[in-house]
Every structure is written in C-alpha cells, then in structure tokens.
Scaffold this motif. Structure first.
Motif, PDB file in Angstrom:
ATOM      1  N   GLY A 233       0.874  -1.291  -0.056  1.00  0.00           N
ATOM      2  CA  GLY A 233       0.116  -0.041   0.118  1.00  0.00           C
ATOM      3  C   GLY A 233       0.600   1.155  -0.040  1.00  0.00           C
ATOM      4  N   ASN A 234       0.207   2.190  -0.588  1.00  0.00           N
ATOM      5  CA  ASN A 234       0.976   3.579  -0.735  1.00  0.00           C
ATOM      6  C   ASN A 234       0.714   4.351   0.681  1.00  0.00           C
ATOM      7  N   PRO A 235       1.762   4.896   1.413  1.00  0.00           N
ATOM      8  CA  PRO A 235       1.363   5.390   2.619  1.00  0.00           C
ATOM      9  C   PRO A 235       0.476   6.578   2.629  1.00  0.00           C
ATOM     10  N   PHE A 236       0.340   7.249   1.435  1.00  0.00           N
ATOM     11  CA  PHE A 236      -0.416   8.559   1.290  1.00  0.00           C
ATOM     12  C   PHE A 236      -1.727   8.017   1.217  1.00  0.00           C
ATOM     13  N   SER A 237      -2.083   7.127   0.584  1.00  0.00           N
ATOM     14  CA  SER A 237      -3.589   6.443   0.659  1.00  0.00           C
ATOM     15  C   SER A 237      -3.711   5.751   1.952  1.00  0.00           C
ATOM     16  N   LEU A 238      -2.930   4.962   2.532  1.00  0.00           N
ATOM     17  CA  LEU A 238      -3.077   4.520   3.883  1.00  0.00           C
ATOM     18  C   LEU A 238      -3.549   5.377   4.950  1.00  0.00           C
ATOM     19  N   ILE A 239      -2.665   6.572   5.141  1.00  0.00           N
ATOM     20  CA  ILE A 239      -2.955   7.278   5.998  1.00  0.00           C
ATOM     21  C   ILE A 239      -4.104   8.603   5.691  1.00  0.00           C
ATOM     22  N   GLY A 240      -4.013   9.182   4.339  1.00  0.00           N
ATOM     23  CA  GLY A 240      -4.778  10.348   4.126  1.00  0.00           C
ATOM     24  C   GLY A 240      -5.954   9.859   3.383  1.00  0.00           C
ATOM     25  N   ASN A 241      -6.258   8.816   2.981  1.00  0.00           N
ATOM     26  CA  ASN A 241      -7.650   8.131   2.633  1.00  0.00           C
ATOM     27  C   ASN A 241      -8.038   7.090   3.356  1.00  0.00           C
ATOM     28  N   ASP A 242      -7.484   6.039   3.524  1.00  0.00           N
ATOM     29  CA  ASP A 242      -7.965   4.983   4.371  1.00  0.00           C
ATOM     30  C   ASP A 242      -8.215   5.038   5.870  1.00  0.00           C
TER      31      ASP A 242
ATOM     32  N   GLY B 179      -0.301  12.200   9.396  1.00  0.00           N
ATOM     33  CA  GLY B 179       0.863  11.403   9.796  1.00  0.00           C
ATOM     34  C   GLY B 179       1.878  11.109   8.790  1.00  0.00           C
ATOM     35  N   GLN B 180       3.047  10.430   9.115  1.00  0.00           N
ATOM     36  CA  GLN B 180       3.997  10.099   8.355  1.00  0.00           C
ATOM     37  C   GLN B 180       4.616   8.842   8.749  1.00  0.00           C
ATOM     38  N   VAL B 181       5.295   8.036   7.787  1.00  0.00           N
ATOM     39  CA  VAL B 181       5.994   7.019   8.133  1.00  0.00           C
ATOM     40  C   VAL B 181       7.374   7.204   7.284  1.00  0.00           C
ATOM     41  N   GLY B 182       8.414   6.850   7.881  1.00  0.00           N
ATOM     42  CA  GLY B 182       9.827   6.906   6.783  1.00  0.00           C
ATOM     43  C   GLY B 182      11.100   6.467   7.788  1.00  0.00           C
ATOM     44  N   VAL B 183      11.965   7.137   7.611  1.00  0.00           N
ATOM     45  CA  VAL B 183      13.170   6.942   8.449  1.00  0.00           C
ATOM     46  C   VAL B 183      13.799   8.147   8.950  1.00  0.00           C
ATOM     47  N   LEU B 184      14.097   8.024  10.320  1.00  0.00           N
ATOM     48  CA  LEU B 184      14.479   9.167  11.080  1.00  0.00           C
ATOM     49  C   LEU B 184      15.477   8.407  12.203  1.00  0.00           C
ATOM     50  N   TRP B 185      16.521   9.177  12.331  1.00  0.00           N
ATOM     51  CA  TRP B 185      17.388   8.764  13.268  1.00  0.00           C
ATOM     52  C   TRP B 185      17.658   7.331  13.301  1.00  0.00           C
ATOM     53  N   ASN B 186      17.996   6.868  11.792  1.00  0.00           N
ATOM     54  CA  ASN B 186      18.324   5.454  11.522  1.00  0.00           C
ATOM     55  C   ASN B 186      17.381   4.426  11.945  1.00  0.00           C
TER      56      ASN B 186
END
Length: 169
Positions: free
Chosen positions: A13-22, A42-49
C-alpha cells in the motif's frame, strides 16, 4: 491472533493512501484503560536511523492523555467496511462514549500495545519523541490559519516501528 509479523519493507500500500484516504486508528493505553481516535494526518519513514511513524493529536483530544502516559502507540489500518466506526472514533470523544467496547472492534494486547483484531495492518511503535507544532514554525501563514483557527496546535508523537503486523493470508 490472526496476524503475521512482516518487515516495514514488506508493507503493501501507498502510505499517502493508507494515512490520508483509508485513515487509521491511533491507540494508546493498556488492558486496564485505553483510547483511540481516527487519524488522517501522519508520516512514516526513516529518522534517526530507525523506521518511524509520526501521529498528530490535538491537545484537547482524550487520546492525548493515553499517548502521553504510554511508552507505545499503535496505528491500525482497516478495510472500507470499517469506515463508519472510523468516522465515529474521529467524531466522538472517549469522554463521551465508551470506545473500549465499540461493536465491530475487538481490542488485542501485545507487548504493552493495544490494537484491533479487525485491522488489516498494524504498526506498533515505541515512543521516541514528543513535540508540539508552534505558530512560529510556519513559513506559510495560510496553512496555519486554515488548519488552526482555534490555535489548538497538534502534539506529535514519533515512534520507532517495532512491529508490523498484517492479516494472515
């Protein structure tokens, strides 16, 4: 539990769709008390390794107390068949209704985290950082004015994604 553990890289799934639409249910607490609210920011990604998720909560939301007091939070994603319960969780406060016993949602507890059996995908997060959006941080005042007319700037919670759970096929 009808879930299997997968890696963050295996999330479908696309995180933009999962969070913003679903949408998702943000949940924090434990077996003796928890609360959840629908989130579409919201966001998902990589931060602080680390693989992380960030959830946003207005200061007046009942869920904030549980997020503040818990070491973990979860984001549970559902299919379209749960849209009505997501609408309810986004529009009613846990101060008004007993969200812990809503029909159609079965709480599950794992390693100090609360999520829902009916979810198709769950991100279990260990809190790493909490902050507050401040008016001085906006470069575009239109964004601030449009999203915060009451000046109730979000608190945000960034957590390391410690488990990704998906329904077994």
């Amino acid at each position: 539990m009808n879930f299997q553990k997968i890696s963050c890289q295996e999330i479908n799934g696309n995180p933009f769709s999962l969070i913003g639409n679903d949408w998702a249910l943000l949940c924090a607490g434990n077996e003796s008390g928890f609360n959840m609210m629908t989130v579409s920011w919201g966001q998902v990604g990589v931060l602080w390794n680390k693989n992380v998720a960030t959830a946003y909560v207005r200061p007046q939301r009942h869920t904030r107390k549980f997020c503040d007091e818990s070491d973990t939070f979860t984001l549970s994603f559902f299919g379209e068949e749960k849209r009505e319960v997501l609408k309810l969780c986004g529009s009613k406060s846990g101060r008004e209704i007993d969200k812990m016993h809503l029909p159609g949602l079965t709480p599950a507890f794992r390693n100090g985290a609360v999520f829902f059996e009916e979810a198709k995908l769950v991100l279990v997060c260990r809190k790493l950082y909490t902050g507050k959006i401040v008016p001085e941080g906006f470069y575009d005042s239109e964004v601030s004015e449009k999203n915060y007319p009451a000046k109730d700037f979000h608190i945000f919670y960034t957590g390391e994604i410690t488990e990704v759970l998906t329904k077994r096929a």
